[in-house]
Design a protein around this motif. Structure first.
Motif, PDB file in Angstrom:
ATOM      1  N   GLU A 149     -61.727  53.449  50.622  1.00  0.00           N
ATOM      2  CA  GLU A 149     -62.189  54.835  50.585  1.00  0.00           C
ATOM      3  C   GLU A 149     -61.505  55.719  51.635  1.00  0.00           C
ATOM      4  OE1 GLU A 149     -64.074  52.265  50.295  1.00  0.00           O
ATOM      5  OE2 GLU A 149     -65.453  52.536  48.606  1.00  0.00           O
ATOM      6  N   ASP A 150     -61.316  55.183  52.846  1.00  0.00           N
ATOM      7  CA  ASP A 150     -60.679  55.985  53.896  1.00  0.00           C
ATOM      8  C   ASP A 150     -59.254  56.344  53.516  1.00  0.00           C
ATOM      9  OD1 ASP A 150     -62.902  56.053  55.503  1.00  0.00           O
ATOM     10  OD2 ASP A 150     -62.312  54.312  56.703  1.00  0.00           O
ATOM     11  N   VAL A 151     -58.544  55.370  52.960  1.00  0.00           N
ATOM     12  CA  VAL A 151     -57.159  55.615  52.566  1.00  0.00           C
ATOM     13  C   VAL A 151     -57.101  56.632  51.430  1.00  0.00           C
ATOM     14  CG1 VAL A 151     -55.025  54.554  51.765  1.00  0.00           C
ATOM     15  CG2 VAL A 151     -56.556  53.281  53.278  1.00  0.00           C
ATOM     16  N   THR A 152     -58.017  56.515  50.482  1.00  0.00           N
ATOM     17  CA  THR A 152     -58.052  57.455  49.362  1.00  0.00           C
ATOM     18  C   THR A 152     -58.264  58.882  49.859  1.00  0.00           C
ATOM     19  OG1 THR A 152     -58.913  55.755  47.876  1.00  0.00           O
ATOM     20  CG2 THR A 152     -59.237  58.054  47.225  1.00  0.00           C
ATOM     21  N   ALA A 153     -59.132  59.037  50.856  1.00  0.00           N
ATOM     22  CA  ALA A 153     -59.383  60.373  51.409  1.00  0.00           C
ATOM     23  C   ALA A 153     -58.112  60.943  52.043  1.00  0.00           C
ATOM     24  CB  ALA A 153     -60.501  60.306  52.444  1.00  0.00           C
ATOM     25  N   VAL A 154     -57.357  60.089  52.740  1.00  0.00           N
ATOM     26  CA  VAL A 154     -56.105  60.535  53.353  1.00  0.00           C
ATOM     27  C   VAL A 154     -55.109  60.946  52.276  1.00  0.00           C
ATOM     28  CG1 VAL A 154     -54.112  59.805  54.718  1.00  0.00           C
ATOM     29  CG2 VAL A 154     -56.421  59.158  55.434  1.00  0.00           C
ATOM     30  N   LYS A 155     -54.978  60.123  51.238  1.00  0.00           N
ATOM     31  CA  LYS A 155     -54.010  60.414  50.176  1.00  0.00           C
ATOM     32  C   LYS A 155     -54.383  61.677  49.408  1.00  0.00           C
ATOM     33  CE  LYS A 155     -51.952  57.130  47.902  1.00  0.00           C
ATOM     34  NZ  LYS A 155     -50.620  57.114  48.554  1.00  0.00           N
ATOM     35  N   ASN A 156     -55.671  61.925  49.275  1.00  0.00           N
ATOM     36  CA  ASN A 156     -56.090  63.122  48.557  1.00  0.00           C
ATOM     37  C   ASN A 156     -55.672  64.408  49.281  1.00  0.00           C
ATOM     38  OD1 ASN A 156     -57.236  61.658  46.489  1.00  0.00           O
ATOM     39  ND2 ASN A 156     -59.324  61.764  47.302  1.00  0.00           N
ATOM     40  N   MET A 157     -55.514  64.313  50.605  1.00  0.00           N
ATOM     41  CA  MET A 157     -55.109  65.482  51.378  1.00  0.00           C
ATOM     42  C   MET A 157     -53.619  65.777  51.226  1.00  0.00           C
ATOM     43  SD  MET A 157     -57.654  66.939  52.798  1.00  0.00           S
ATOM     44  CE  MET A 157     -56.793  67.985  53.965  1.00  0.00           C
ATOM     45  N   PHE A 158     -52.846  64.761  50.837  1.00  0.00           N
ATOM     46  CA  PHE A 158     -51.395  64.937  50.778  1.00  0.00           C
ATOM     47  C   PHE A 158     -51.001  66.055  49.818  1.00  0.00           C
ATOM     48  CE2 PHE A 158     -47.323  63.967  48.723  1.00  0.00           C
ATOM     49  CZ  PHE A 158     -46.485  64.015  49.830  1.00  0.00           C
ATOM     50  N   GLY A 159     -51.598  66.052  48.631  1.00  0.00           N
ATOM     51  CA  GLY A 159     -51.251  67.070  47.641  1.00  0.00           C
ATOM     52  C   GLY A 159     -51.495  68.471  48.147  1.00  0.00           C
ATOM     53  N   THR A 160     -52.575  68.654  48.898  1.00  0.00           N
ATOM     54  CA  THR A 160     -52.896  69.977  49.449  1.00  0.00           C
ATOM     55  C   THR A 160     -51.796  70.456  50.386  1.00  0.00           C
ATOM     56  OG1 THR A 160     -55.270  69.534  49.300  1.00  0.00           O
ATOM     57  CG2 THR A 160     -54.560  71.281  50.818  1.00  0.00           C
ATOM     58  N   PHE A 161     -51.381  69.582  51.303  1.00  0.00           N
ATOM     59  CA  PHE A 161     -50.355  69.978  52.260  1.00  0.00           C
ATOM     60  C   PHE A 161     -48.982  70.108  51.598  1.00  0.00           C
ATOM     61  CE2 PHE A 161     -53.492  68.227  55.315  1.00  0.00           C
ATOM     62  CZ  PHE A 161     -53.602  69.342  56.128  1.00  0.00           C
ATOM     63  N   GLN A 162     -48.697  69.279  50.611  1.00  0.00           N
ATOM     64  CA  GLN A 162     -47.416  69.394  49.921  1.00  0.00           C
ATOM     65  C   GLN A 162     -47.310  70.739  49.189  1.00  0.00           C
ATOM     66  OE1 GLN A 162     -46.487  66.743  46.553  1.00  0.00           O
ATOM     67  NE2 GLN A 162     -44.526  66.339  47.524  1.00  0.00           N
ATOM     68  N   ALA A 204     -49.868  55.913  53.080  1.00  0.00           N
ATOM     69  CA  ALA A 204     -50.399  57.278  53.154  1.00  0.00           C
ATOM     70  C   ALA A 204     -49.903  57.995  54.412  1.00  0.00           C
ATOM     71  CB  ALA A 204     -51.924  57.240  53.137  1.00  0.00           C
ATOM     72  N   ALA A 205     -49.871  57.268  55.540  1.00  0.00           N
ATOM     73  CA  ALA A 205     -49.412  57.872  56.787  1.00  0.00           C
ATOM     74  C   ALA A 205     -47.922  58.199  56.715  1.00  0.00           C
ATOM     75  CB  ALA A 205     -49.688  56.930  57.952  1.00  0.00           C
ATOM     76  N   SER A 206     -47.154  57.339  56.074  1.00  0.00           N
ATOM     77  CA  SER A 206     -45.725  57.588  55.928  1.00  0.00           C
ATOM     78  C   SER A 206     -45.476  58.845  55.096  1.00  0.00           C
ATOM     79  CB  SER A 206     -45.034  56.387  55.274  1.00  0.00           C
ATOM     80  OG  SER A 206     -43.673  56.660  55.017  1.00  0.00           O
ATOM     81  N   GLU A 207     -46.199  58.973  53.983  1.00  0.00           N
ATOM     82  CA  GLU A 207     -46.029  60.152  53.126  1.00  0.00           C
ATOM     83  C   GLU A 207     -46.245  61.441  53.921  1.00  0.00           C
ATOM     84  OE1 GLU A 207     -47.703  58.123  48.963  1.00  0.00           O
ATOM     85  OE2 GLU A 207     -48.882  59.620  50.050  1.00  0.00           O
ATOM     86  N   GLN A 208     -47.307  61.457  54.706  1.00  0.00           N
ATOM     87  CA  GLN A 208     -47.646  62.695  55.396  1.00  0.00           C
ATOM     88  C   GLN A 208     -46.807  62.901  56.650  1.00  0.00           C
ATOM     89  OE1 GLN A 208     -51.510  64.309  55.028  1.00  0.00           O
ATOM     90  NE2 GLN A 208     -52.314  62.528  53.960  1.00  0.00           N
ATOM     91  N   THR A 209     -46.354  61.803  57.279  1.00  0.00           N
ATOM     92  CA  THR A 209     -45.444  61.949  58.408  1.00  0.00           C
ATOM     93  C   THR A 209     -44.094  62.466  57.917  1.00  0.00           C
ATOM     94  OG1 THR A 209     -46.563  60.155  59.594  1.00  0.00           O
ATOM     95  CG2 THR A 209     -44.358  60.733  60.337  1.00  0.00           C
ATOM     96  N   TYR A 210     -43.674  61.986  56.746  1.00  0.00           N
ATOM     97  CA  TYR A 210     -42.467  62.541  56.129  1.00  0.00           C
ATOM     98  C   TYR A 210     -42.638  64.037  55.880  1.00  0.00           C
ATOM     99  CZ  TYR A 210     -39.124  63.937  52.597  1.00  0.00           C
ATOM    100  OH  TYR A 210     -38.154  64.629  51.917  1.00  0.00           O
ATOM    101  N   LEU A 211     -43.780  64.411  55.370  1.00  0.00           N
ATOM    102  CA  LEU A 211     -44.016  65.819  55.070  1.00  0.00           C
ATOM    103  C   LEU A 211     -43.968  66.661  56.344  1.00  0.00           C
ATOM    104  CD1 LEU A 211     -44.586  67.916  52.911  1.00  0.00           C
ATOM    105  CD2 LEU A 211     -47.032  67.402  53.122  1.00  0.00           C
ATOM    106  N   LEU A 212     -44.492  66.123  57.453  1.00  0.00           N
ATOM    107  CA  LEU A 212     -44.376  66.819  58.734  1.00  0.00           C
ATOM    108  C   LEU A 212     -42.910  67.034  59.090  1.00  0.00           C
ATOM    109  CD1 LEU A 212     -47.115  65.049  60.889  1.00  0.00           C
ATOM    110  CD2 LEU A 212     -46.997  67.497  60.407  1.00  0.00           C
ATOM    111  N   GLY A 213     -42.104  65.981  58.895  1.00  0.00           N
ATOM    112  CA  GLY A 213     -40.683  66.097  59.185  1.00  0.00           C
ATOM    113  C   GLY A 213     -39.999  67.106  58.283  1.00  0.00           C
ATOM    114  N   TRP A 214     -40.361  67.083  56.995  1.00  0.00           N
ATOM    115  CA  TRP A 214     -39.736  68.011  56.062  1.00  0.00           C
ATOM    116  C   TRP A 214     -40.113  69.449  56.383  1.00  0.00           C
ATOM    117  CZ3 TRP A 214     -35.834  68.120  52.961  1.00  0.00           C
ATOM    118  CH2 TRP A 214     -35.712  69.166  52.048  1.00  0.00           C
ATOM    119  N   MET A 215     -41.359  69.679  56.775  1.00  0.00           N
ATOM    120  CA  MET A 215     -41.776  71.029  57.136  1.00  0.00           C
ATOM    121  C   MET A 215     -41.001  71.519  58.361  1.00  0.00           C
ATOM    122  SD  MET A 215     -45.911  70.882  56.628  1.00  0.00           S
ATOM    123  CE  MET A 215     -46.679  71.477  55.102  1.00  0.00           C
TER     124      MET A 215
END
Length: 445
Positions: A149-162, A204-215
């Motif tokens: 459940e915790d991981v799912t919550a993190v992944k659900n946030m990815f789409g919002t930030f992307q 999940a952390a890699s996806e969003q850390t990548y997004l931080l780098g891309w931003m």
């Protein structure tokens, strides 16, 4: 002491090193830092440790001098700082978590040291090698299924930030994402969990850390971007998701080529493709071939560029959007055609660039993607300039300017600047003067 050896290799005298430190410190607003030759003598001969920010300044000076990253640890001046550590691809997940957490804190705090951190052209080559070798050696690890459940919550946030990045630009929401990662995601990595949860959380952390780098990349903060991307690559390896790691390498390749290092960009794209040898990810493969085309175009290789674009088109034809991961959603016709247009633009082939640019612009318009529309409109404007059609170039340039004003993206601003510079070849024409006047406010801001 390591500092003595590095100083000898650099060819600088002690007085010259002191002068270099003073100059760099002044550029970064550290006006109180004023070492002299006697200061350097104490560091080298007496083992005195200079106070911060001098160790970090020394590390950056020697990095620039030698062409590879030198850390404060290499200098014998204590543990690497957050800025230094985040360029290291650590074998330890714990060290990776601490490095990326420190980087996130520095990013949110907007520390001067991080803002001025340089991009190191070859820093990603070692991490790409380590990721590739470790990924190809990995074997499936079958263990007990656990709740996620915790991981799912993190992944659900990815789409919002992307979506925030795609529609508003990288400068819009990165600090919000960094704060979210610092407060909610990186702390989860420090807790105990089963292997399945650990892998999913690292993904999940890699996806969003990548997004931080891309931003950060999109906002022109390339030193910060590179550090996030290297840590995202390490987290991707821990997740055993080869496609995700290849995607991170694509970002590193894009950055290297953009900053004038196309040979490194091509090597990074090739490493990503090799990492995909055991998995099927058409979107990522199309992106990697496209970025190799961009690198080849930057060195003027027309045959190689055409072959890479053809390979990208073949891979892209196999993309089934519903079967691709969420991080690959941006690899669509608006993006991929725009990058092909940029490749042919760089080669000075407007007849090939223009059709791809128009196709990208049409899809970006349908999706209301101002940043992608701006970048592709700029490519079209340059194609018209290369064809010596000033009226068409002016119209495309104005569209570029209007779209760029809607997003917070340094890439879009640089696209306007590039078009403006190229239009000067027409001399003192009224349309040139008109665009100069229209674009002045954006470029000054």
């Amino acid at each position: 002491m390591q500092l003595e050896g590095l100083l000898a290799r650099s060819g600088w005298s002690r007085g010259e090193l002191a002068r270099q430190v003073r100059t760099l410190a002044f550029e970064r607003g550290e006006h109180h830092v004023r070492p002299d030759a006697s200061s350097v003598r104490r560091w080298v001969d007496e083992g005195e440790h200079p106070r911060p920010p001098v160790p970090a300044l020394l590390a950056d000076l020697f990095s620039t001098r030698f062409g590879y990253r030198v850390t404060t640890y290499d200098l014998g001046l204590g543990d690497a700082s957050a800025v230094d550590r985040s360029l290291t691809y650590s074998a330890s997940l714990d060290e990776t978590v601490e490095a990326v957490a420190d980087l996130g804190r520095a990013d949110v705090d907007r520390r001067k040291l991080l803002a001025a951190a340089p991009f190191a052209a070859i820093a990603a080559i070692g991490p790409s090698r380590d990721w590739l070798l470790n990924t190809l050696d990995q074997l499936p690890d079958e263990r007990q299924t656990v709740r996620l459940e915790d991981v799912t919550a993190v992944k659900n946030m990815f789409g919002t930030f992307q979506e925030m990045d795609i529609f508003q630009g990288g400068g819009s929401g990165r600090l919000v994402l960094a704060a979210y990662m610092n407060e909610h995601v990186y702390p989860l990595l420090r807790r105990s969990h089963t292997e399945e949860v650990r892998q999913a959380l690292c993904e999940a952390a890699s996806e969003q850390t990548y997004l931080l780098g891309w931003m950060a990349f999109d906002n022109g903060e390339h030193g910060t971007a590179q550090r996030y991307l290297i840590q995202a690559l390490r987290l991707a390896e821990e997740s055993k998701d080869a496609a995700l790691g290849a995607h991170v390498l694509a970002g590193l390749a894009d950055q290297a080529t953009l900053l004038g290092h196309p040979h490194e960009g091509r090597r990074l794209a090739q490493a990503g493709r090799q990492g995909l040898s055991k998995v099927n990810s058409p979107a990522c493969m199309a992106d990697l071939w496209t970025l190799e085309a961009r690198a080849l175009a930057a060195v003027g290789d027309k045959v190689g560029t055409a072959q890479a674009v053809n390979a990208a088109e073949h891979a892209f034809a196999n993309v089934v959007p519903d079967k691709e991961p969420e991080w690959a959603k941006f690899i669509d016709e608006a993006y991929i055609c725009g990058e092909w247009a940029n490749a042919f633009r760089d080669l000075g082939q407007p007849e090939d660039a223009a059709p791809h640019a128009r196709r990208s612009i049409a899809h970006a318009r349908n999706q209301n993607r101002a940043r992608r529309g701006a970048l592709s409109s700029a490519a079209l404007a340059v194609a018209h300039i290369q064809n010596r059609d000033l009226e068409a170039a002016h119209a495309a340039a104005v569209r570029t300017l209007n779209l760029s004003s809607k997003v917070k993206s340094s890439r879009s601003v640089e696209a306007v600047r590039d078009v403006r510079s190229r239009m000067m070849s027409f001399g003192p024409h009224p349309l040139v003067a008109d665009f100069n006047e229209r674009s002045r406010a954006l470029l000054v801001a």
